[in-house]
Design an enzyme around this catalytic site. Structure first.
Site, short mmCIF file in Angstrom:
data_model
loop_
_atom_site.label_atom_id
_atom_site.label_comp_id
_atom_site.label_asym_id
_atom_site.label_seq_id
_atom_site.Cartn_x
_atom_site.Cartn_y
_atom_site.Cartn_z
N ASP A 1 19.22 -2.23 15.89
CA ASP A 1 17.96 -2.96 15.86
C ASP A 1 16.88 -1.97 15.42
OD1 ASP A 1 15.53 -4.23 16.43
OD2 ASP A 1 16.36 -5.31 18.12
N TYR B 1 16.56 -4.39 24.32
CA TYR B 1 15.62 -5.52 24.46
C TYR B 1 16.21 -6.57 25.42
CZ TYR B 1 13.35 -9.91 23.14
OH TYR B 1 12.72 -11.13 23.17
N LYS C 1 7.76 -9.11 13.87
CA LYS C 1 6.94 -7.96 14.23
C LYS C 1 6.34 -7.29 13.00
CE LYS C 1 8.50 -8.90 18.42
NZ LYS C 1 9.65 -9.81 18.27
N ARG D 1 20.04 -25.14 3.44
CA ARG D 1 20.61 -24.31 4.51
C ARG D 1 21.44 -23.18 3.92
NH1 ARG D 1 25.50 -25.08 6.28
NH2 ARG D 1 25.45 -27.35 6.06
#
Length: 377
Positions: free
Chosen positions: A169, A97, A194, A45
């Site tokens: 973003d 978004y 994406k 982690r």
């Protein structure tokens, strides 16, 4: 090196073995040799060599000091928003978004973090929205889904004057076409699902910072919150990144052809694409980015035409998401912005006849032929 060369030569070699493809370190923990001195890696982690490689690659491409890989784009955004505390205020571009709108208005608002949504294409509107307790400015440009253009250099200057950080973003543009850190912004975010990965087979997100101190804060949040990217997905993104330049160039060429065709169609009311010279903010975008990208939106003359196009396309998948090698056509009102209340969508111009198209690697003429048949039948 130019950005296209840097894409190929970032994170390509495993230092331990010389392997030109970084191995997948599929492990949850790492054995230690000393009670007093642990090695660089102890628990996955916190750190994993494969994740570290993709983090370094994305950071280098964005021109940042440090990158962080997360389990999704929203995990990256939400983790970055944990920089803020109860009582803080954020200024946010209104055409944001839907997932970002949802997390700000339904989760972070419960933590006492306030958001004001403004038309960030107008620097005066950004300035007017700042309050004494404003700590952050959150932007998308081009925005999702109306492709609004924000002057990042001007916006970041306003934020700095108020002692706030600017978060951007950059999913639509990728570092191949636009690098917000070079324009004065502080933190860049990506849905790596994406274009960065580019093959519709990974869910991932990234945050990149320029300032080392800010990087320490994000690093603490990433480790404490734990929404990290797994090693297999990290490796897939590393592989996808190698073709970022050629994918973006080809998809962008197709998008430009399709946008010009749509602009001349009688059943198309409006086309939103920064590659069209009459697009609002065309000059600003041309100044801060090296291309218009592969995503465009458009409104059709009726819900009937919209439904016929969405349900009839075969060369573009009618689906959530974007940025794959295949074209993806989507319906913002019920997909990317379904989390936004109808009144909020309407106020932003996200109507029921709005379609978003992410152009893939198909021949643009084939896509145009199919769209023409469905729109004009």
């Amino acid at each position: 090196m130019k950005i296209g060369t840097r894409i190929i030569h970032t994170g390509e070699t495993d230092e331990r073995t010389g392997a030109v493809s970084v191995p997948i370190y599929q492990t949850s923990t790492f054995a230690q040799k000393s009670v007093d001195h642990f090695g660089k890696y102890d628990y996955a982690r916190s750190d994993n060599p494969t994740r570290e490689a993709v983090e370094e690659a994305v950071a280098q491409l964005e021109g940042g000091s440090r990158g962080f890989a997360f389990a999704s784009g929203m995990a990256a955004i939400s983790s970055a928003l944990l920089l803020f505390s109860p009582g803080d205020h954020l200024v946010v571009c209104e055409d944001v978004y839907g997932g970002t709108f949802r997390v700000l208005t339904q989760l972070f608002s419960r933590l006492g973090i306030e958001s004001t949504f403004v038309d960030a294409t107008d620097p005066a509107a950004i300035e007017a929205a700042f309050k004494p307790h404003t700590k952050g400015l959150f932007l998308e440009t081009p925005s999702n889904p109306l492709m609004k253009i924000i002057d990042l250099a001007a916006a970041s200057r306003i934020a700095k004057a108020h002692g706030a950080i600017t978060l951007v973003d950059n999913t639509f543009m990728t570092p191949y076409l636009q690098r917000p850190l070079e324009l004065g912004c502080d933190l860049v975010l990506h849905s790596g699902t994406k274009f960065l990965n580019g093959h519709s087979d990974v869910i991932c997100g990234f945050a990149v910072v320029g300032d080392a101190e800010l990087g320490k804060r994000i690093r603490f949040i990433q480790n404490a919150f734990g929404a990290v990217l797994g090693p297999q997905d990290s490796w897939l993104v590393l592989r996808g990144l190698k073709t970022l330049k050629v994918r973006m160039e080809e998809s962008q060429r197709g998008a430009e052809k399709i946008a010009r065709w749509l602009a001349g169609e009688k059943r198309v009311d409006q086309v939103f694409y920064p590659g069209l010279k009459d697009h609002p903010g065309f000059d600003v975008h041309s100044r801060q980015a090296s291309g218009p990208g592969a995503v465009l939106s458009f409104t059709l003359d009726s819900l009937e035409t919209t439904r016929r196009l969405l349900e009839g396309m075969r060369l573009a998948s009618f689906a959530v998401s974007l940025g794959g090698v295949e074209s993806i056509i989507s319906y913002p009102a019920k997909m990317s912005h379904a989390a936004m209340p109808p009144a909020e969508r309407a106020a932003r111009g996200i109507g029921d006849n709005l379609v978003r198209l992410s152009v893939g690697l198909e021949d643009a003429e084939d896509l145009i032929e199919e769209m023409d048949r469905l729109i004009n039948c």
